[in-house]
Scaffold this active site. Structure first.
Site, PDB file in Angstrom:
ATOM      1  N   LEU A   6     -15.257 -25.392  -7.671  1.00 54.99           N
ATOM      2  CA  LEU A   6     -16.376 -25.680  -6.779  1.00 54.99           C
ATOM      3  C   LEU A   6     -16.016 -25.398  -5.330  1.00 54.99           C
ATOM      4  O   LEU A   6     -15.090 -25.997  -4.788  1.00 54.99           O
ATOM      5  CB  LEU A   6     -16.796 -27.150  -6.923  1.00 54.99           C
ATOM      6  CG  LEU A   6     -17.237 -27.568  -8.323  1.00 54.99           C
ATOM      7  CD1 LEU A   6     -17.306 -29.088  -8.421  1.00 54.99           C
ATOM      8  CD2 LEU A   6     -18.585 -26.947  -8.643  1.00 54.99           C
ATOM      9  N   GLN A  59      -8.451 -20.394  -9.425  1.00 52.08           N
ATOM     10  CA  GLN A  59      -9.347 -19.245  -9.530  1.00 52.08           C
ATOM     11  C   GLN A  59      -9.126 -18.307  -8.348  1.00 52.08           C
ATOM     12  O   GLN A  59      -9.055 -18.749  -7.203  1.00 52.08           O
ATOM     13  CB  GLN A  59     -10.817 -19.656  -9.564  1.00 52.08           C
ATOM     14  CG  GLN A  59     -11.735 -18.472  -9.863  1.00 52.08           C
ATOM     15  CD  GLN A  59     -13.204 -18.796  -9.775  1.00 52.08           C
ATOM     16  OE1 GLN A  59     -13.711 -19.098  -8.694  1.00 52.08           O
ATOM     17  NE2 GLN A  59     -13.904 -18.737 -10.906  1.00 52.08           N
ATOM     18  N   CYS A  89     -19.234 -14.700  -8.526  1.00 57.40           N
ATOM     19  CA  CYS A  89     -19.741 -15.054  -7.197  1.00 57.40           C
ATOM     20  C   CYS A  89     -20.799 -14.040  -6.758  1.00 57.40           C
ATOM     21  O   CYS A  89     -20.538 -12.836  -6.710  1.00 57.40           O
ATOM     22  CB  CYS A  89     -18.603 -15.091  -6.182  1.00 57.40           C
ATOM     23  SG  CYS A  89     -19.146 -15.591  -4.537  1.00 57.40           S
TER      24      CYS A  89
END
Length: 408
Positions: A6, A59, A89
């Protein structure tokens, strides 16, 4: 149930809080591999894990195999259990550089990238997170999944929306199930999208056949979502949880002016999502009213105004105990200041812009000066005559004019 990477919300104190409620696999914020290799302090800080994170993943965003391998090795040295390649993304600042969901445009090229990264860093598993495609007109997740699987990825996470949809519509779990049926015998598949409760997560696992589910905004709204008993805290219990997050931020950033300044970037922001929690909420797309028939404390915790979020964060930071926090928040909830905040017209954050840790796409437009009026030919001749006189006075007899011709 896996805690998603997040942006801004995946800070260490928040991950620590989620692990308190049973999260067993967690991931930090997305890291730009190039900046990490340049020793950027912000990116390096995202490699840190909390002591209660049982299985921690890092990530990264990259489109270069050598860069990716180097970043994977740094993640391994920092203690990560696995690395995830971001292929989802949707923000322009990432896609224009060929990162994030831009990698979905060429499944074969993506497969080559994954293969080279897995071969270059065999000591740490590489997982891949994708979306259904770049847009509704280009849903190619089956092709992407086939190439990623053949390339040797350890797991595949599928966000059930296209990049163009971002977070605006419901996740397509039928498509996730279709991909699972196609490649699930060769690779672990994780489903992602619209998980609002532990029971919902288990239902999705059972009905779609995925090996697990990834939770993003559901966790931001309800960090206790990982509790296997489906615990639903009341307002007073939520205050205790929110204060615990503040305490974790104090321990992480420091209990001083500098620590509070750093935490102020995160703690008030979290209430943009925590304020959306409603008992029994069934969809992340629900936009329920804020104050209808709510007790004062519930009304405060449900308020969407950033001014309320900042005051809540300040009270939690300054309170020495849970009872102090509840007393101060209840007092604020019944104050005229909060009444004025409630009555203030406020438009919530655009949901399409949520979870974007990259610079905003809207840039400031410079005001251009009004163009000067064009000179007439007579005015041009006068200016040239004046310049010629100055050159002659200075003894300059050979001069290259603007048109490239030499004049004496």
């Amino acid at each position: 149930m896996i805690l998603a990477p997040l942006t801004r919300g995946g800070n260490l104190p928040f991950r620590r809080l989620c692990c308190d409620f049973g999260c067993k696999v967690s991931m930090g914020e997305m890291i730009f591999a190039r900046y990490l290799l340049q020793n950027d302090p912000v990116e390096r800080a995202r490699l840190r894990r909390s002591s209660n994170e049982q299985c921690f993943g890092v990530q990264i965003a990259t489109n270069d195999a050598e860069e990716g391998v180097a970043a994977m090795k740094l993640a391994r040295e920092a203690g990560a259990d696995f690395v995830d390649l971001n292929c989802g993304c949707p923000i322009n600042e990432a896609t224009r550089r060929g990162l994030g969901s831009a990698l979905l445009r060429n499944p074969k090229k993506l497969g080559n990238l994954v293969e080279r990264m897995t071969r270059g860093a065999p000591d740490i598993p590489l997982t891949v997170k994708v979306r259904l495609g770049t847009s509704d007109n280009c849903i190619n997740v089956l092709d992407v999944a086939d190439h990623v699987t053949a390339a040797g990825a350890a797991a595949l996470t599928i966000h059930g929306r296209s990049a163009m949809e971002r977070y605006s519509s419901a996740a397509d779990w039928e498509k996730i199930e279709e991909v699972t049926n196609a490649v699930g015998s060769r690779i672990k598949v994780i489903g992602n999208g619209d998980i609002v409760s532990y029971a919902e997560g288990q239902r999705r696992i059972a009905t779609s056949g995925v090996d697990g589910v990834m939770v993003g905004r559901g966790a931001l709204e309800s960090p206790w979502i990982f509790d296997e008993n489906g615990w639903e805290p009341d307002a007073a219990q939520r205050v205790n949880i929110y204060r615990r997050l503040a305490v974790y931020m104090k321990e992480h950033f420091g209990d001083d002016a500098r620590g509070k300044r750093m935490a102020s970037y995160f703690l008030p922001w979290h209430f943009e999502f925590l304020c959306r929690h409603r008992p029994g909420k069934v969809s992340l797309q629900d936009r329920l009213s804020e104050f209808d028939d709510m007790p004062p404390l519930e009304s405060l915790l449900a308020c969407k105004n950033p001014a309320a979020h900042k005051r809540i964060a300040d009270i939690l930071w300054e309170s020495g105990a849970d009872t102090d926090a509840k007393s101060s928040l209840f007092e604020f909830a019944e104050s005229k200041i909060f009444s004025d905040i409630q009555n203030n017209q406020y438009t919530p954050t655009n949901p399409l812009a949520e979870l974007a840790n990259i610079p905003k796409e809207d840039k400031k437009v410079r005001k251009r000066k009004a163009p000067k009026p064009k000179r007439t030919q007579d005015e041009i001749d006068i200016v040239r005559a004046e310049r010629k006189a100055k050159r002659e006075a200075a003894g300059i007899t050979d001069f290259k004019h603007d048109d490239g011709k030499r004049r004496s």
